[in-house]
Write an enzyme that holds these catalytic residues in place. Structure first.
Site, mmCIF file in Angstrom:
data_model
loop_
_atom_site.group_PDB
_atom_site.id
_atom_site.type_symbol
_atom_site.label_atom_id
_atom_site.label_comp_id
_atom_site.label_asym_id
_atom_site.label_seq_id
_atom_site.Cartn_x
_atom_site.Cartn_y
_atom_site.Cartn_z
ATOM 1 C CG ASP A 1 -4.595 -5.813 7.159
ATOM 2 O OD1 ASP A 1 -3.755 -5.949 6.889
ATOM 3 O OD2 ASP A 1 -5.152 -4.666 7.256
ATOM 4 C CB SER B 1 -8.519 6.476 -5.545
ATOM 5 O OG SER B 1 -7.636 7.443 -5.585
ATOM 6 C CE1 TYR C 1 -4.186 2.435 -5.368
ATOM 7 C CE2 TYR C 1 -4.211 4.785 -6.316
ATOM 8 C CZ TYR C 1 -4.669 3.828 -5.336
ATOM 9 O OH TYR C 1 -5.385 4.375 -4.484
ATOM 10 C CE LYS D 1 -7.877 1.994 -5.027
ATOM 11 N NZ LYS D 1 -8.227 1.029 -3.950
HETATM 12 P P1 NAD Z 1 -3.090 1.156 3.920
HETATM 13 O O1 NAD Z 1 -1.933 0.647 3.061
HETATM 14 O O2 NAD Z 1 -2.857 1.757 5.261
HETATM 15 O O3 NAD Z 1 -4.279 -0.098 4.306
HETATM 16 C C1 NAD Z 1 -4.579 -1.261 3.624
HETATM 17 C C2 NAD Z 1 -4.302 -2.414 4.525
HETATM 18 O O4 NAD Z 1 -4.789 -3.642 3.583
HETATM 19 C C3 NAD Z 1 -3.195 -2.763 4.890
HETATM 20 O O5 NAD Z 1 -3.332 -2.824 6.430
HETATM 21 C C4 NAD Z 1 -2.718 -4.087 4.244
HETATM 22 O O6 NAD Z 1 -1.913 -4.736 4.951
HETATM 23 C C5 NAD Z 1 -3.867 -4.530 3.921
HETATM 24 N N1 NAD Z 1 -3.811 -5.529 2.652
HETATM 25 C C6 NAD Z 1 -2.890 -5.215 1.441
HETATM 26 N N2 NAD Z 1 -3.275 -6.307 0.520
HETATM 27 C C7 NAD Z 1 -3.911 -7.135 1.331
HETATM 28 C C8 NAD Z 1 -4.625 -8.546 1.020
HETATM 29 N N3 NAD Z 1 -4.370 -9.327 -0.151
HETATM 30 N N4 NAD Z 1 -5.313 -9.222 2.011
HETATM 31 C C9 NAD Z 1 -5.586 -8.587 3.198
HETATM 32 N N5 NAD Z 1 -5.091 -7.360 3.468
HETATM 33 C C10 NAD Z 1 -4.276 -6.706 2.772
HETATM 34 O O7 NAD Z 1 -3.978 2.035 2.786
HETATM 35 P P2 NAD Z 1 -5.044 3.125 3.192
HETATM 36 O O8 NAD Z 1 -4.391 4.347 3.087
HETATM 37 O O9 NAD Z 1 -6.006 2.673 4.628
HETATM 38 O O10 NAD Z 1 -6.022 3.002 1.935
HETATM 39 C C11 NAD Z 1 -7.160 2.135 2.372
HETATM 40 C C12 NAD Z 1 -7.823 1.800 0.716
HETATM 41 O O11 NAD Z 1 -8.095 3.213 0.216
HETATM 42 C C13 NAD Z 1 -6.897 1.264 -0.497
HETATM 43 O O12 NAD Z 1 -7.643 0.498 -1.002
HETATM 44 C C14 NAD Z 1 -6.332 2.411 -0.990
HETATM 45 O O13 NAD Z 1 -6.109 2.335 -2.528
HETATM 46 C C15 NAD Z 1 -7.659 3.265 -1.101
HETATM 47 N N6 NAD Z 1 -7.264 4.913 -1.387
HETATM 48 C C16 NAD Z 1 -6.271 5.350 -0.399
HETATM 49 C C17 NAD Z 1 -6.118 6.979 -0.225
HETATM 50 C C18 NAD Z 1 -5.075 7.354 0.354
HETATM 51 O O14 NAD Z 1 -4.678 8.427 0.112
HETATM 52 N N7 NAD Z 1 -4.789 6.795 1.681
HETATM 53 C C19 NAD Z 1 -6.637 7.622 -1.480
HETATM 54 C C20 NAD Z 1 -7.667 6.711 -2.295
HETATM 55 C C21 NAD Z 1 -7.909 5.654 -2.093
HETATM 56 N N1 UFG Z 2 3.866 17.096 -2.984
HETATM 57 C C1 UFG Z 2 4.902 17.834 -2.899
HETATM 58 N N2 UFG Z 2 5.909 17.188 -2.116
HETATM 59 C C2 UFG Z 2 6.054 15.974 -1.690
HETATM 60 C C3 UFG Z 2 4.675 15.283 -1.760
HETATM 61 C C4 UFG Z 2 3.605 15.796 -2.333
HETATM 62 O O1 UFG Z 2 5.273 18.834 -3.159
HETATM 63 O O2 UFG Z 2 7.056 15.204 -1.067
HETATM 64 C C5 UFG Z 2 2.835 17.615 -3.531
HETATM 65 C C6 UFG Z 2 2.317 17.025 -5.054
HETATM 66 O O3 UFG Z 2 3.165 17.485 -6.036
HETATM 67 C C7 UFG Z 2 0.771 17.543 -5.076
HETATM 68 C C8 UFG Z 2 0.490 17.432 -3.428
HETATM 69 O O4 UFG Z 2 1.621 17.841 -2.734
HETATM 70 O O5 UFG Z 2 0.539 18.679 -5.504
HETATM 71 C C9 UFG Z 2 -0.208 16.280 -2.677
HETATM 72 O O6 UFG Z 2 0.426 15.217 -3.088
HETATM 73 P P1 UFG Z 2 0.353 13.674 -2.629
HETATM 74 O O7 UFG Z 2 1.185 12.944 -3.131
HETATM 75 O O8 UFG Z 2 -0.160 13.884 -1.061
HETATM 76 O O9 UFG Z 2 -1.398 13.447 -3.237
HETATM 77 P P2 UFG Z 2 -1.727 13.080 -4.750
HETATM 78 O O10 UFG Z 2 -2.980 14.109 -5.059
HETATM 79 O O11 UFG Z 2 -0.760 13.470 -5.716
HETATM 80 O O12 UFG Z 2 -2.170 11.609 -4.596
HETATM 81 C C10 UFG Z 2 -3.355 11.204 -4.110
HETATM 82 C C11 UFG Z 2 -2.999 9.727 -3.573
HETATM 83 C C12 UFG Z 2 -2.988 9.018 -4.931
HETATM 84 C C13 UFG Z 2 -3.911 9.184 -6.007
HETATM 85 C C14 UFG Z 2 -4.259 10.677 -6.103
HETATM 86 C C15 UFG Z 2 -5.130 10.943 -7.068
HETATM 87 O O13 UFG Z 2 -2.084 9.582 -2.827
HETATM 88 O O14 UFG Z 2 -3.144 7.559 -4.488
HETATM 89 O O15 UFG Z 2 -4.248 11.367 -4.921
HETATM 90 O O16 UFG Z 2 -6.448 10.852 -6.426
HETATM 91 F F1 UFG Z 2 -3.976 8.546 -7.112
#
Ligand code: NAD
Ligand code: UFG
Length: 336
Positions: free
Chosen positions: A31, A124, A148, A152
């Site tokens: 990381d 995602s 973003y 993906k």
């Molecule tokens: P996060 O930001 O908490 O974790 C990502 C980690 O990657 C961080 O610790 C960051 O420091 C590290 N990082 C970023 N760029 C780097 C690099 N070039 N080299 C080394 N480390 C690096 O995010 P998360 O919520 O744990 O998400 C993890 C993965 O899952 C991401 O790829 C994200 O796109 C995907 N994802 C997350 C969600 C969500 O809602 N959290 C939903 C769908 C997909």
């Molecule tokens: N929402 C609110 N208020 C807020 C935040 C969110 O009303 O302050 C609502 C949004 O409009 C949505 C729901 O809560 O209806 C969930 O929103 P999130 O932002 O928590 O999640 P999303 O589904 O919009 O987004 C997530 C990930 C994105 C990803 C997307 C599609 O965070 O990275 O799912 O997979 F792209």
């Protein structure tokens, strides 16, 4: 068996780290801490009772990653590292194409050069764009509504091309729905920098007094109460999904692409009510206009993940809120 966790100090990676240790693997974190705190490492040591193996560096540094893969004879990579803020990706697209797409290309080059060709990738539900219907099955058309999401999609396509060119690549693409919740110890959880973009951390910060009220984006969607519906999945269930994906790849060597969700949708107001119950705190909210790019409903079909991974999410919305609240109330300012 050593497993490299890129982005393993982040939200999902740190929870998966624990599940891997408990399943008998030896995870190693890579990381750069661009979106996480090194303090998570101490917490992981407390939870697992053993020293954490962690290297600070970037997935884009090919010689460094190659040396790491070779030195510890890594058997697989779980690739979490990347940037994930939708709004930021619209404002700074190159940052996202560089770290997510180019970063992954470099990671794959290092893996290929060291013949470590087993990969679990964090995709995602965003790759479904605006789905035509729900529940969403894996064969739905893909699309994107922001850089973003596009990053993906491009990575998924890059992985498909790589497998096509060389069948020794074994890849599990995991399409997460909405990960929420925290480890039941309350020692680790989601710690967004600045104003949270996502619903659950925002609600948690309202409950703990860091924010005055929640903006509910839209109350005129064609859903039961007019607010957006999503498939929230407990991060502990998600972590176990990764362990199952890794075991499945190792056992039968067949690549796969699956949704990781619960198959059930909850509205924004369902989440607010469940969080009030879990925390005992009132959550003030105001209705605000729809957020650009949001869809009305998004939830997974979970049949394929059940079949291929022998995995089903177990934890419901109450556990997601209770565990988020334990983490948030014990750490009002996250890892600070
Ligand atoms: P996060 O930001 O908490 O974790 C990502 C980690 O990657 C961080 O610790 C960051 O420091 C590290 N990082 C970023 N760029 C780097 C690099 N070039 N080299 C080394 N480390 C690096 O995010 P998360 O919520 O744990 O998400 C993890 C993965 O899952 C991401 O790829 C994200 O796109 C995907 N994802 C997350 C969600 C969500 O809602 N959290 C939903 C769908 C997909
Ligand atoms: N929402 C609110 N208020 C807020 C935040 C969110 O009303 O302050 C609502 C949004 O409009 C949505 C729901 O809560 O209806 C969930 O929103 P999130 O932002 O928590 O999640 P999303 O589904 O919009 O987004 C997530 C990930 C994105 C990803 C997307 C599609 O965070 O990275 O799912 O997979 F792209």
């Amino acid at each position: 068996m050593h497993i490299l966790l890129t982005g393993g100090a982040g939200y999902i990676g740190s929870h998966t780290y624990i599940a891997l240790v408990q399943a008998g693997f030896t995870p190693v974190i890579l990381d750069d801490f661009s979106n996480s705190s090194p303090l998570v490492l101490e917490r992981l040591e407390r939870i697992t009772g053993r020293a954490v193996l962690c290297e600070r560096g970037s997935i884009a540094d090919v010689p460094f990653v190659k040396a790491l893969l070779e030195r510890l004879q890594m058997q697989a990579v779980i690739h979490f590292a990347g940037f994930k803020a939708v709004g930021e990706s619209v404002a700074q697209p190159l940052k996202y194409y560089d770290n997510n797409v180019a970063g992954t290309t470099h990671l794959l080059q290092a893996m290929d050069a060291t013949a470590c060709r087993t990969l679990v990738f964090s995709s995602s539900a965003t790759v479904y764009g605006d789905p035509v219907s729900v529940p969403i099955t894996e064969d739905f058309a893909r699309g994107h509504t922001n850089p973003y999401g596009h990053s993906k999609l491009v990575i998924e396509d890059m992985l498909a091309a790589l497998q096509n060119s060389d069948p020794s690549w074994k890849v599990a693409v995991l399409r997460y729905f909405n990960p929420v919740g925290a480890h039941p110890s309350g020692l680790i959880g989601e710690d967004p920098r600045g104003t949270p973009n996502n619903l659950m951390p925002y609600v948690a910060q309202v409950a703990v007094g860091r924010r005055p009220f929640l903006n509910v984006y839209g109350n005129d969607y064609p859903t039961e109460d007019g607010t957006g519906v999503r498939d929230y999945i407990h991060v502990q269930d998600l972590a176990l999904g990764h362990v199952q994906a890794l075991k499945t790849l190792k056992a039968n060597g067949k690549s796969l692409t699956v949704n990781l969700g619960t198959g059930r949708g909850y509205s924004v107001l369902d989440v607010v009510r469940a969080f009030e119950k879990a925390s005992g705190k009132p959550i003030a909210f105001e209705f605000a206009p729809r957020r650009q790019g949001d869809v009305a409903q998004c939830y997974a079909s979970t049949t394929l993940a059940n079949q291929l991974l022998n995995w089903t999410a177990q934890l419901g919305l109450d556990a997601m809120c209770t565990d988020t609240w334990r983490w948030q109330s014990a750490n009002p300012n996250g890892f600070e």
